[in-house]
Design a protein around this motif. Structure first.
Motif, PDB file in Angstrom:
ATOM      1  N   GLY A   8       0.804  -1.216   0.000  1.00 53.35           N
ATOM      2  CA  GLY A   8       0.000   0.000   0.000  1.00 53.35           C
ATOM      3  C   GLY A   8       0.840   1.271   0.000  1.00 53.35           C
ATOM      4  N   ARG A   9       2.143   1.108   0.095  1.00 56.86           N
ATOM      5  CA  ARG A   9       2.989   2.296   0.040  1.00 56.86           C
ATOM      6  C   ARG A   9       3.635   2.419  -1.328  1.00 56.86           C
ATOM      7  NH1 ARG A   9       5.293   4.828   5.194  1.00 56.86           N
ATOM      8  NH2 ARG A   9       4.150   3.775   6.820  1.00 56.86           N
ATOM      9  N   CYS A  10       3.833   3.632  -1.753  1.00 59.68           N
ATOM     10  CA  CYS A  10       4.512   3.824  -3.027  1.00 59.68           C
ATOM     11  C   CYS A  10       6.008   3.673  -2.811  1.00 59.68           C
ATOM     12  CB  CYS A  10       4.249   5.234  -3.556  1.00 59.68           C
ATOM     13  SG  CYS A  10       2.566   5.475  -4.039  1.00 59.68           S
ATOM     14  N   GLU A  11       6.656   3.159  -3.830  1.00 61.67           N
ATOM     15  CA  GLU A  11       8.103   3.152  -3.760  1.00 61.67           C
ATOM     16  C   GLU A  11       8.592   4.588  -3.810  1.00 61.67           C
ATOM     17  OE1 GLU A  11      10.372   0.056  -6.016  1.00 61.67           O
ATOM     18  OE2 GLU A  11       8.365  -0.351  -6.737  1.00 61.67           O
ATOM     19  N   ALA A  16      11.509   4.125 -13.143  1.00 63.80           N
ATOM     20  CA  ALA A  16      10.944   5.095 -14.088  1.00 63.80           C
ATOM     21  C   ALA A  16      11.173   6.522 -13.603  1.00 63.80           C
ATOM     22  CB  ALA A  16       9.459   4.831 -14.291  1.00 63.80           C
ATOM     23  N   MET A  17      10.985   6.697 -12.316  1.00 58.61           N
ATOM     24  CA  MET A  17      11.200   8.028 -11.758  1.00 58.61           C
ATOM     25  C   MET A  17      12.660   8.436 -11.862  1.00 58.61           C
ATOM     26  SD  MET A  17       8.821   7.866  -8.377  1.00 58.61           S
ATOM     27  CE  MET A  17       9.350   9.400  -7.643  1.00 58.61           C
ATOM     28  N   ARG A  18      13.541   7.442 -11.620  1.00 55.17           N
ATOM     29  CA  ARG A  18      14.968   7.738 -11.703  1.00 55.17           C
ATOM     30  C   ARG A  18      15.325   8.196 -13.122  1.00 55.17           C
ATOM     31  NH1 ARG A  18      18.659   6.123  -8.072  1.00 55.17           N
ATOM     32  NH2 ARG A  18      17.354   4.438  -7.335  1.00 55.17           N
ATOM     33  N   LEU A  19      14.756   7.481 -14.110  1.00 53.42           N
ATOM     34  CA  LEU A  19      15.006   7.848 -15.514  1.00 53.42           C
ATOM     35  C   LEU A  19      14.532   9.262 -15.797  1.00 53.42           C
ATOM     36  CD1 LEU A  19      14.200   4.789 -17.813  1.00 53.42           C
ATOM     37  CD2 LEU A  19      16.352   6.050 -17.576  1.00 53.42           C
ATOM     38  N   ALA A  21      14.153  11.662 -13.667  1.00 55.18           N
ATOM     39  CA  ALA A  21      15.002  12.623 -12.960  1.00 55.18           C
ATOM     40  C   ALA A  21      16.305  12.850 -13.720  1.00 55.18           C
ATOM     41  CB  ALA A  21      15.287  12.127 -11.546  1.00 55.18           C
ATOM     42  N   VAL A  22      16.875  11.753 -14.221  1.00 54.14           N
ATOM     43  CA  VAL A  22      18.113  11.871 -14.990  1.00 54.14           C
ATOM     44  C   VAL A  22      17.871  12.702 -16.246  1.00 54.14           C
ATOM     45  CG1 VAL A  22      19.773  10.584 -16.406  1.00 54.14           C
ATOM     46  CG2 VAL A  22      19.163   9.756 -14.124  1.00 54.14           C
ATOM     47  N   ALA A  23      16.738  12.434 -16.924  1.00 48.38           N
ATOM     48  CA  ALA A  23      16.410  13.178 -18.145  1.00 48.38           C
ATOM     49  C   ALA A  23      16.250  14.665 -17.842  1.00 48.38           C
ATOM     50  CB  ALA A  23      15.135  12.617 -18.763  1.00 48.38           C
ATOM     51  N   LEU A  24      15.668  14.947 -16.680  1.00 47.39           N
ATOM     52  CA  LEU A  24      15.435  16.333 -16.285  1.00 47.39           C
ATOM     53  C   LEU A  24      16.747  17.064 -16.016  1.00 47.39           C
ATOM     54  CD1 LEU A  24      12.689  17.673 -16.003  1.00 47.39           C
ATOM     55  CD2 LEU A  24      12.880  17.429 -13.530  1.00 47.39           C
ATOM     56  N   VAL A  25      17.656  16.376 -15.337  1.00 48.14           N
ATOM     57  CA  VAL A  25      18.959  16.959 -15.055  1.00 48.14           C
ATOM     58  C   VAL A  25      19.699  17.244 -16.363  1.00 48.14           C
ATOM     59  CG1 VAL A  25      21.247  16.511 -14.079  1.00 48.14           C
ATOM     60  CG2 VAL A  25      19.190  15.941 -12.775  1.00 48.14           C
TER      61      VAL A  25
END
Ligand code: C2E
Ligand code: MG
Ligand code: MG
Ligand code: MG
Length: 290
Positions: A8-11, A16-19, A21-25
């Protein structure tokens, strides 16, 4: 480990989020370099008198020609530029470049027209903003009367005294102020009265829905009446069809903008459009005259 936290908790940080974030940087680094690498361009879209298709202004719209990703739309990089503060040098570049283009057009004999430049709320809050604008205008040799700054409602919601002060100073200098995407934000009629707004730009969502139901035209009519009563110009954004144009003309809307008249175009196309009607007032296209 996110899993250890139980069901029930989100990772906290998925691959996907890491990708992302990397793309954003990476995008941020590219954005920083883009100004020096000359990757920004300005496209121009005519603002037209609905009565006779005469071009009364040009709106400057920023484009980013990314070396690998191709043309990137402002909505995909302006928020990042705002978060990183890069919008300040970027916004100054837009203003300086667009004023330079306008000066060239006018020097080449184009009849007077107004240049509209979009301004981010982050720019308006920058303490150096007013000085930057007045300096750019003086250096580029255009008249303040030829410039209209487009701001959005969101910036006015906060109603900080410093923003009011900035707008009053710009107004006193002779610059025009328009309220972009009008009707989409949190519209307090209070600020319309208290602030030096010259022009309302009806958001294109209202024009798009014009024939969806009977209320839509009434909303537009109400904005037109409001603008008229407050002594403001009103511009309809996003006109795409003859039907929309005819309806807006019937409602006595005086100015408009949209793909029906012209898509935004690069500077050389804008310059040749503007100079293609020597001696006469520039019209967007004779066949558009209804
Ligand atoms: P905006 O200021 O409301 O500009 C109008 C947008 O609507 C432009 O999108 C334009 O290409 C598009 N448009 C014009 N006519 C039509 C039409 O008939 N149909 C449709 N569907 N769209 C139409 P664009 O160029 O992608 O810009 C999006 C937004 O990005 C602008 O909205 C503005 O808020 C922002 N923006 C653009 N350039 C700058 C800039 O130099 N500085 C800042 N701060 N923001 C900018
Ligand atoms: Mg705009
Ligand atoms: Mg708009
Ligand atoms: Mg917009």
């Amino acid at each position: 480990q996110a899993k250890a936290l139980g069901r029930g908790r989100c990772e906290v940080f998925s691959p996907a989020m890491r990708l992302r974030a990397v793309a954003l940087v990476r995008l941020e680094a590219d954005l920083r370099a883009a100004l020096e690498r000359d990757e920004f361009h300005i496209h121009y879209q005519p603002i037209v008198s609905l009565k006779d298709s005469r071009i009364v202004g040009m709106e400057a719209l920023l484009r980013w020609q990314h070396p690998h990703q191709g043309l990137i739309a402002p909505s995909d990089f302006i928020p990042l530029a705002e978060d990183t503060g890069l919008i300040l040098p970027m916004g100054e570049w837009v203003l300086r470049t667009a004023c330079g283009h306008l000066k060239t057009w006018l020097d080449n004999g184009v009849p007077p027209l107004r240049l509209a430049v979009n301004i981010s709320p982050v720019q308006l809050k920058d303490p150096g903003f007013t000085d930057m604008v007045t300096t750019v205008i003086k250096e580029s040799g255009i008249k303040p009367d030829n410039l209209e700054l487009e701001i959005t409602e969101t910036v006015l919601m906060e109603q900080t005294s410093s923003i009011v002060e900035v707008l009053l100073k710009l107004k006193a200098f002779g610059i025009h102020i328009s309220l972009d995407d009008f009707g989409t934000g949190y519209s307090s009629l209070n600020y319309l009265q208290n602030l030096p707004i010259d022009t309302l730009k009806i958001d294109r969502s209202f024009i798009r829905k014009l024939f969806f139901n009977q209320e839509q035209p009434k909303i537009i009519e109400t904005i037109l009446t409001l603008g008229n009563n407050l002594g403001m110009e009103v511009i309809a954004e996003g006109i795409e069809t003859t039907e929309q144009l005819k309806k807006l003309q019937a409602m006595k809307c005086r100015q408009g903008q949209g793909f029906f008249f012209s898509r935004p175009m690069d500077e050389s196309a804008a310059a040749s459009l503007l100079s293609s009607f020597p001696g006469a007032k520039t019209k967007v296209a004779p066949e558009r005259l209804l």
